[in-house]
Scaffold this motif. Structure first.
Motif, PDB file in Angstrom:
ATOM      1  N   ALA A  20       0.766  -1.022   0.181  1.00 19.10           N
ATOM      2  CA  ALA A  20       0.096   0.294   0.294  1.00 19.10           C
ATOM      3  C   ALA A  20       0.890   0.979   0.020  1.00 19.10           C
ATOM      4  CB  ALA A  20      -0.936   0.109   1.133  1.00 19.10           C
ATOM      5  N   GLY A  21       0.523   2.835   0.152  1.00 18.78           N
ATOM      6  CA  GLY A  21       1.044   3.701  -0.261  1.00 18.78           C
ATOM      7  C   GLY A  21       0.169   4.890   0.093  1.00 18.78           C
ATOM      8  N   SER A  22       0.714   5.765   0.761  1.00 18.78           N
ATOM      9  CA  SER A  22       0.645   7.175   1.123  1.00 18.78           C
ATOM     10  C   SER A  22      -0.355   7.754   0.209  1.00 18.78           C
ATOM     11  CB  SER A  22       1.734   7.782   1.934  1.00 18.78           C
ATOM     12  OG  SER A  22       2.735   7.904   0.915  1.00 18.78           O
ATOM     13  N   ALA A  23      -0.400   7.937  -0.614  1.00 17.57           N
ATOM     14  CA  ALA A  23      -0.797   8.689  -1.896  1.00 17.57           C
ATOM     15  C   ALA A  23      -0.890   7.750  -3.187  1.00 17.57           C
ATOM     16  CB  ALA A  23      -0.592  10.000  -1.975  1.00 17.57           C
ATOM     17  N   PRO A  24      -1.575   6.690  -3.162  1.00 14.29           N
ATOM     18  CA  PRO A  24      -1.683   5.695  -4.336  1.00 14.29           C
ATOM     19  C   PRO A  24      -2.601   6.308  -5.218  1.00 14.29           C
ATOM     20  CG  PRO A  24      -3.244   5.067  -2.485  1.00 14.29           C
ATOM     21  CD  PRO A  24      -2.479   6.100  -1.785  1.00 14.29           C
ATOM     22  N   SER A  25      -1.858   6.540  -6.698  1.00 13.04           N
ATOM     23  CA  SER A  25      -2.174   6.600  -7.723  1.00 13.04           C
ATOM     24  C   SER A  25      -3.613   5.999  -8.637  1.00 13.04           C
ATOM     25  CB  SER A  25      -1.240   6.597  -9.201  1.00 13.04           C
ATOM     26  OG  SER A  25      -1.030   5.485  -9.337  1.00 13.04           O
ATOM     27  N   SER A  49      -4.396  -0.790  -6.453  1.00 17.86           N
ATOM     28  CA  SER A  49      -3.464  -0.086  -6.158  1.00 17.86           C
ATOM     29  C   SER A  49      -3.933   0.099  -4.810  1.00 17.86           C
ATOM     30  CB  SER A  49      -3.480   1.159  -7.058  1.00 17.86           C
ATOM     31  OG  SER A  49      -3.276   2.510  -6.526  1.00 17.86           O
ATOM     32  N   LYS A  50      -3.019   0.325  -3.387  1.00 15.82           N
ATOM     33  CA  LYS A  50      -4.479   0.175  -1.941  1.00 15.82           C
ATOM     34  C   LYS A  50      -3.779   1.294  -1.514  1.00 15.82           C
ATOM     35  CE  LYS A  50      -3.203  -4.326  -1.123  1.00 15.82           C
ATOM     36  NZ  LYS A  50      -2.486  -4.710  -2.661  1.00 15.82           N
ATOM     37  N   SER A  51      -4.223   2.244  -0.581  1.00 12.58           N
ATOM     38  CA  SER A  51      -4.059   3.061   0.296  1.00 12.58           C
ATOM     39  C   SER A  51      -3.786   2.562   1.647  1.00 12.58           C
ATOM     40  CB  SER A  51      -4.624   4.169   0.555  1.00 12.58           C
ATOM     41  OG  SER A  51      -4.756   4.775   1.907  1.00 12.58           O
ATOM     42  N   PHE A  52      -2.714   3.019   2.329  1.00 13.45           N
ATOM     43  CA  PHE A  52      -2.226   2.441   3.990  1.00 13.45           C
ATOM     44  C   PHE A  52      -3.520   2.935   4.624  1.00 13.45           C
ATOM     45  CE2 PHE A  52       1.467   5.168   3.857  1.00 13.45           C
ATOM     46  CZ  PHE A  52       2.303   4.051   3.650  1.00 13.45           C
ATOM     47  N   ASP A  53      -4.978   3.227   4.660  1.00 11.96           N
ATOM     48  CA  ASP A  53      -5.793   2.865   5.018  1.00 11.96           C
ATOM     49  C   ASP A  53      -6.980   2.046   4.542  1.00 11.96           C
ATOM     50  OD1 ASP A  53      -6.427   5.552   6.527  1.00 11.96           O
ATOM     51  OD2 ASP A  53      -6.688   6.660   4.307  1.00 11.96           O
ATOM     52  N   ASP A  54      -6.292   1.503   3.466  1.00 14.20           N
ATOM     53  CA  ASP A  54      -7.250  -0.524   2.768  1.00 14.20           C
ATOM     54  C   ASP A  54      -6.491  -1.196   3.440  1.00 14.20           C
ATOM     55  OD1 ASP A  54      -8.365   1.653   0.796  1.00 14.20           O
ATOM     56  OD2 ASP A  54      -6.660   1.045  -0.175  1.00 14.20           O
TER      57      ASP A  54
END
Length: 140
Positions: A19-24, A47-52
């Motif tokens: 996951a990323g902090s600002a996924p595209s 593409s996932k966010s940390f929130d996921d």
């Protein structure tokens, strides 16, 4: 790439998430190309966010983002083992042979360290933190 490589190993010792902090919202096309070239399935990758991933309780979180974009890799989880294995991100390179080689090199390095990680955990899962430190000292 790390999540797909880890899943391709089929380990029973750990589960990998990326996951990323600002996924595209989409996975880098060159990463997909390199995974497919190396016979790694790209189905079900998102593409996932940390929130996921907030619902998961982790034993360890290993961040892999390099410093190519000066991206901050927050360690946002609770009480667990935390490590940072800073691999350079080749996505900012101009398209061409250098970018292709950089992505393949990243794939090779990730495959080597993830495979070794799996071997170590399977041999002695109680030493998870020591295994992570050993791999950091040896491969990074």
């Amino acid at each position: 790439m790390a999540e797909a490589i880890a899943k391709s190993i089929g380990s029973f010792a750990f589960k990998a998430y990326s996951a990323g902090s600002a996924p595209s919202g989409k996975i880098n096309p060159k990463a997909l190309e390199i995974l497919e070239y190396n016979h790694i399935s790209t189905s079900n990758l998102t593409s996932k966010s940390f929130d996921d991933l907030l619902y998961i309780q982790f034993d360890a979180v290993i961040t892999l983002c390099g410093h190519a974009h000066k991206e901050h890799c927050p360690i946002w989880v609770g009480d667990c083992i935390k490590a940072h294995w800073g691999f350079e991100d080749p996505s900012s390179l101009e398209d061409g042979p250098e970018k292709d080689k950089s992505f393949q090199d990243l794939f090779d390095n990730l495959k080597r360290i993830i495979s070794r990680f799996d071997e170590l955990i399977q041999s002695n899962p109680k030493l998870l933190e020591k295994h992570i430190k050993y791999l950091e000292d040896t491969f990074i």
